[in-house]
Every structure is written in C-alpha cells, then in structure tokens.
Design a protein around this motif. Sequence first.
Motif, short mmCIF file in Angstrom:
data_model
loop_
_atom_site.label_atom_id
_atom_site.label_comp_id
_atom_site.label_asym_id
_atom_site.label_seq_id
_atom_site.Cartn_x
_atom_site.Cartn_y
_atom_site.Cartn_z
N VAL A 292 34.40 40.94 32.92
CA VAL A 292 35.10 39.86 33.60
C VAL A 292 36.00 40.42 34.70
CG1 VAL A 292 36.81 38.01 33.33
CG2 VAL A 292 34.96 38.27 31.67
N GLY A 293 36.59 41.59 34.42
CA GLY A 293 37.46 42.21 35.42
C GLY A 293 36.73 42.62 36.67
N GLU A 294 35.40 42.70 36.61
CA GLU A 294 34.60 43.09 37.76
C GLU A 294 34.10 41.88 38.56
OE1 GLU A 294 31.51 45.45 36.12
OE2 GLU A 294 32.87 46.88 35.16
N ARG B 71 39.97 31.47 26.37
CA ARG B 71 39.17 32.60 26.86
C ARG B 71 39.21 32.64 28.39
NH1 ARG B 71 34.92 35.62 25.07
NH2 ARG B 71 36.31 35.87 23.28
N PHE B 72 39.01 31.50 29.03
CA PHE B 72 39.03 31.48 30.50
C PHE B 72 40.42 31.84 31.04
CE2 PHE B 72 35.40 28.12 30.65
CZ PHE B 72 34.50 29.10 30.28
N ALA B 73 41.46 31.42 30.33
CA ALA B 73 42.83 31.70 30.80
C ALA B 73 43.19 33.18 30.68
CB ALA B 73 43.83 30.86 30.02
N GLU B 74 42.45 33.91 29.83
CA GLU B 74 42.71 35.35 29.67
C GLU B 74 42.24 36.16 30.87
OE1 GLU B 74 41.34 37.12 25.97
OE2 GLU B 74 41.27 35.12 25.08
N THR B 75 41.43 35.57 31.70
CA THR B 75 40.87 36.30 32.84
C THR B 75 41.99 36.81 33.75
OG1 THR B 75 38.97 34.82 32.80
CG2 THR B 75 39.29 36.14 34.78
N ARG C 160 37.13 34.76 39.32
CA ARG C 160 38.23 34.86 38.37
C ARG C 160 39.22 33.70 38.54
NH1 ARG C 160 40.92 39.93 39.43
NH2 ARG C 160 39.53 40.40 41.17
N GLU C 161 39.50 33.32 39.78
CA GLU C 161 40.38 32.18 40.00
C GLU C 161 39.73 30.89 39.49
OE1 GLU C 161 43.84 30.38 40.84
OE2 GLU C 161 43.44 32.54 41.00
N PHE C 162 38.43 30.79 39.64
CA PHE C 162 37.69 29.64 39.11
C PHE C 162 37.88 29.50 37.61
CE2 PHE C 162 33.68 28.65 36.88
CZ PHE C 162 33.60 27.29 37.13
N LEU C 163 37.74 30.61 36.87
CA LEU C 163 37.89 30.54 35.42
C LEU C 163 39.29 30.07 35.04
CD1 LEU C 163 35.97 33.75 34.29
CD2 LEU C 163 35.25 31.38 34.02
#
Length: 639
Positions: free
Chosen positions: A430-432, A508-512, A438-441
């Motif tokens: 996810v970090g990649e 989960r999405f907020a952890e991005t 990432r902003e979308f998530l």
Amino acid sequence: MLWYDQLASQVSVPQVVNDSKTPSGRVHVGSLRGVLIHDAVYRALELRGVPARYLYGIDDYDPLDELPPVGGELFREYLGMPLCNVPAPAGSEAGDLAEYYISEFLDVFAELGVDPEVYRMRDIYRSGRFDAEIDQILRNSDVVRRVDREVANAQRPDDWHPFQVICEQCGRIGTTRVTHYDGEQVTYRCEPNLVKWATGCGHSGRISPFGGNGKLSWKLEWVAKWNNFGVTIEGAGKDHNTRGGSREVAVRCLGEIFGKPGPMNIPYEFFLVRGAKMSSSRGVGVSAREMADLLSPELLRFLMIRSQPKRPVDFAPEHDKIVRLYDDFDRLRAKARQPDENPNEKRLYDVAQVTLEDDYYAPPFDLLLSVVQMPHLDVEREVTGLKGAELTELDLKHLRARVRSAQVWLDAYAQDEDRLELQETLPREVGELAPAQREFLHQLSKDLAEVSWHPDKIQTRIFDTARLIPLAQPKAFQAIYCALLARSSGPKAGNLLAFLDKDFVRERFAETPRPDVRAFWLDTDLQERGLLEWLEKIKDSVVEASATARFQGAQTSPAGQDDSVVRGLGVVELRITTADGKSHLKRHLLVNVEDVGGTLAAEYGYFSDQAAKLVQQIGDQIGRTVPFHLADLVTEQSS
C-alpha cells in the motif's frame, strides 16, 4: 429465429438426427459440441411437433490406431484391433477399452439432459443389420473408387474394396486389405506395411464379410448408417466438410449406390482451447468429464450452442473466461425475464436449460470465487443477505452448483495470482501506491461511513469518491484490492466489501499512509490542454460549476538558500455537476513558484491573478459564470 429453429422450420415430415463418436481416448469437451448441436435441433423439432428420433453411435469397431494415454506401451500389441476387442486398462471395471472411454462420456450426457438412442457398431455389425449395405457397397466398389477419384482425387488400386476384415490369425482390422468380393466371401491379406501405426501378420484368406467379420471403411460406414437408419439430419466438423472431403464423398456414394440424397448438413467449427484443436487419442485438451465437473450443466450447454455452428468456440478454464461465461449467462437470464422484448434470448435460455425451470437468484460468479476463499464467511448466509430475502429451494440448488464450480476451479485450474487471501494487516505494498490512490483510500474511509452496506450502494460510492479525487476507476479499484488482498485485481469491489465488516474496511483504508500534499497535487494535475478538452466534451451537460484555488508556500527556505526564496505550489480545483447528477473534480497545477521566486506575498498575489484568469476562461468555455473561491494558504500536509 435462432439457427436450430430455422433448421427445424424447414421440415415437417418425421426426422432422424444422428451423431457418433470413436472412443479412442478420453473424450474431450470438443466432442460435446456436436452432441449439443444435434440435441438443440432435436429439441427444436419436438417443439414444432415434428416427429423425431435422436441417434448416437459408438464407433467401437474402429481400430486402435494410437497408444492410449492410459497404459501406453502396454497396448502396443493391440494396435490395429477393433477398440471393442482391446482390454480396458488394469483396474477398470469396463469390459474393453471402448467402453472404458465412452461410459464416462455417456454419464455427461445424462447430466446435460441429452437422451439419444445409443447404438454400438459392434452390435450393428455382429447382428447382421448392415449385411445388406455391405453387400450392396462391395458390389459397387468400382463406383466408390470412381467417386473417390472424381471428388477427392484419391487414386485407389483397381482391386481396392471399401471393407476391412478382422484378421483370422492376429485379430487386427486396421491392417487388412480386401481385394475381391464374389458375392459371398471376400479375399483379403493382413499386410505388414499397410499403415504406419500397426504391423499386419501377413496372413491371407477368404471369409464372409457379414455377421461382424469386418467393417466398412468409415466413409462408406457413414453411407450405411444414413441408408439403414434413415438419417435425415447429421452435421459434421469442418474437417469433414472441406471441398472434396469425406462428407462430399459419402453423399455422392449414397446417391450413386442407394439413390438417396444426403442428410441435411450442419457444418460446425471446432471447440478450441487457447486457439488449439484437441485430440481424444492423444489426450490433448480438457475432457468432457472435467468440463462438466467445472461448469454447471446449463452453463456447458450455453457455451456450446450460443454461437452459430460455423463459429469456433474458444474456451479455456482461466479466470477471466469462466467469469465472463457466467456473466454472459446471467445477462441472458435477465433478458429472458422479458420474453416479449427478447424472444431470441428467451429461446436460447430455454434450450440451455437441462429442464425448463422458473427464474432464480444467483450471485455473480466472481463474487463466489472470493467468498469461498474466505473461511470465516458462510456462503448461503451471505448470499441471503445479498438477495435481501430468503433463498428458495431453486436458488439454493443453483447456488450450490456454482459453489461446486468455484471450488473445482480453485482446486484444479486457479493460478497463484488468482487466489485471494484477506490480509490480516495493512500490506506493505500500500505504501507503494501512487499519492492519488492513497488519498483515495483515506477519503473513501470517510465517505463509506453513511453508506448503506449493500454492494450497489458501495460500488456507487467508490465511483463518486474516485471522481472527486480525481482518480481513474481502474486505479481506484487497484488501490482497494491492494489494501485488502495485497494484489492489483479482484472481484467486483462493491460485492467484496459488502461481505466484509464495515468498520474493518473503513479502519483498513484509514491506515493508509497519506501522501504529501505537494505530491498529491502533482499526481492529480490535469494539464491545461487536457482540462479544456474535457470541458469541451461535457459543457452541454454542465448544470453546476465552482472553482477553488489553493496555494501552498513553504514556511522556511531550504538550508543554505536566501530566506526571500519561497517554494510552493498552486492549484485550481474545478468541481462540475453534470445532468446525470454526477459530480466531477479536475485539478490543474497553475504555478510552481520555485520557477518564479520572490516573497510569499508576491507569489501568492501572482498565483491568485493567474487562477482568476483561468476560471474566467473556463466560464467562457462552458457558457456560465463559475463561482470562484481563493482558499487560505495551505501549510499542512492535507488536501
């Protein structure tokens, strides 16, 4: 009219439909195409009230001409013998090799609702049923030789006869050559070098051709079937229907020897696997049994009959193809619910069914592929929730069939990249992801808070959020699959999320890890030309528009640089609502103050002037005033 109904509409007198198969190996799925094409015609005749019979022959008097995949070298001594005289592989309960292979194929018939009158050529020859045809054809061997020469350009010796005896000494039928017929007996020799795949013993003799002592060459065997059984309809694969091919030879011989026209033809193309033709004797391709285990009966029938016979069917048990097949069938079911509007779809759906049934609820197949891989989920309970009502017995019947199909596919055909595993923690991948993904998530985590937890509602919100990042839909779904499954693809996202706990998904999405605002703006920048081209396409559907300009200036200059040099970025965000009710956001990077230089106030003033000009240009293009807001300076890493 569909093709089988068109054919059936051309006749009114009783019909005999015939098809056959040589059981020289495990029967591949391609052989089902002929079976189901003839079955569709037979059903069409019955529907129109035309008396009809459907015959299916087992050509088990043909010789074994290749070592079978099962047993291999153990069968070398049987090469050239009739298939029904070759023993079955060790451990089999079948009485012979032909029965070993064909019994499995006939089991599939029953599952597909195909119920022809099955006959075996061993019984036809041994009972003497073909004796009259054998006599007539042998008496006209010169006619057969001439037809072969004129139609197929095949040069036969003057003493060649279209019959093969079972050698009295070695039991082979594929190595014998008949050279004379006196009306009661044939003269033959078992020739050592007649064929490459078997060696004759050299024995010569005279024997009656009747009562199962031999068989007609296969083109003339076709003629005998047509004459004796009164066949009126029989198709064949493209290899038999070429100009000068076996079908043309057989029809001509039927006419010249028995004075009858050939049956109505249904030329059909091959069933291909990844573009390649299959072979039973060489074990190349997927067997009919394996495909019947993979696909539910109505799906397999649909696969075989939905196309015109002259179009090839190319199918492989790969993820995209099996999902697409089920999706196509479900679309057909949906259209069949309105038979007045979609009569052909309703007719095709009826013929695809084993027995006519009422409509039923069934979830998308790609969704089931996901659910069965998540052991914490109860499939029937989740599908009940998806339907929003209790499942009927018919629903459960078809759901369980699809679950079996999904499990067979996962066990036998799925590649590593096809398998899904819900990740217990946020995947490192996810970090990649790109900044916009990432902003979308993060934004989706917020937007899902008030959404009714239903697949369609979730799917709609995903689209809405992606348009306001902005982020292309494929990239949005890629981000979702990455965060949940650590992969770049998966089932329909709305369906997948609906089966997961809402709080789990949002957390989960907020952890991005969120992107730097500068990186986010750069990633979502739409160049001015692209922005204006997009506006030109949608300008007539714009019902509301507004613009916000944002500017970010660095609070301190990099070490070693003059404090009067301020680094920053400015963007204009244009929000458009179109007539379909959808909102869109487009972001244009207006100025990079690193290129301009100067104090923060000076650069902010330059940016605001340029932003206002762009917004005025946008308003002129879409023909309306665009409200414009100049936001405060952005100094934090947020968007």
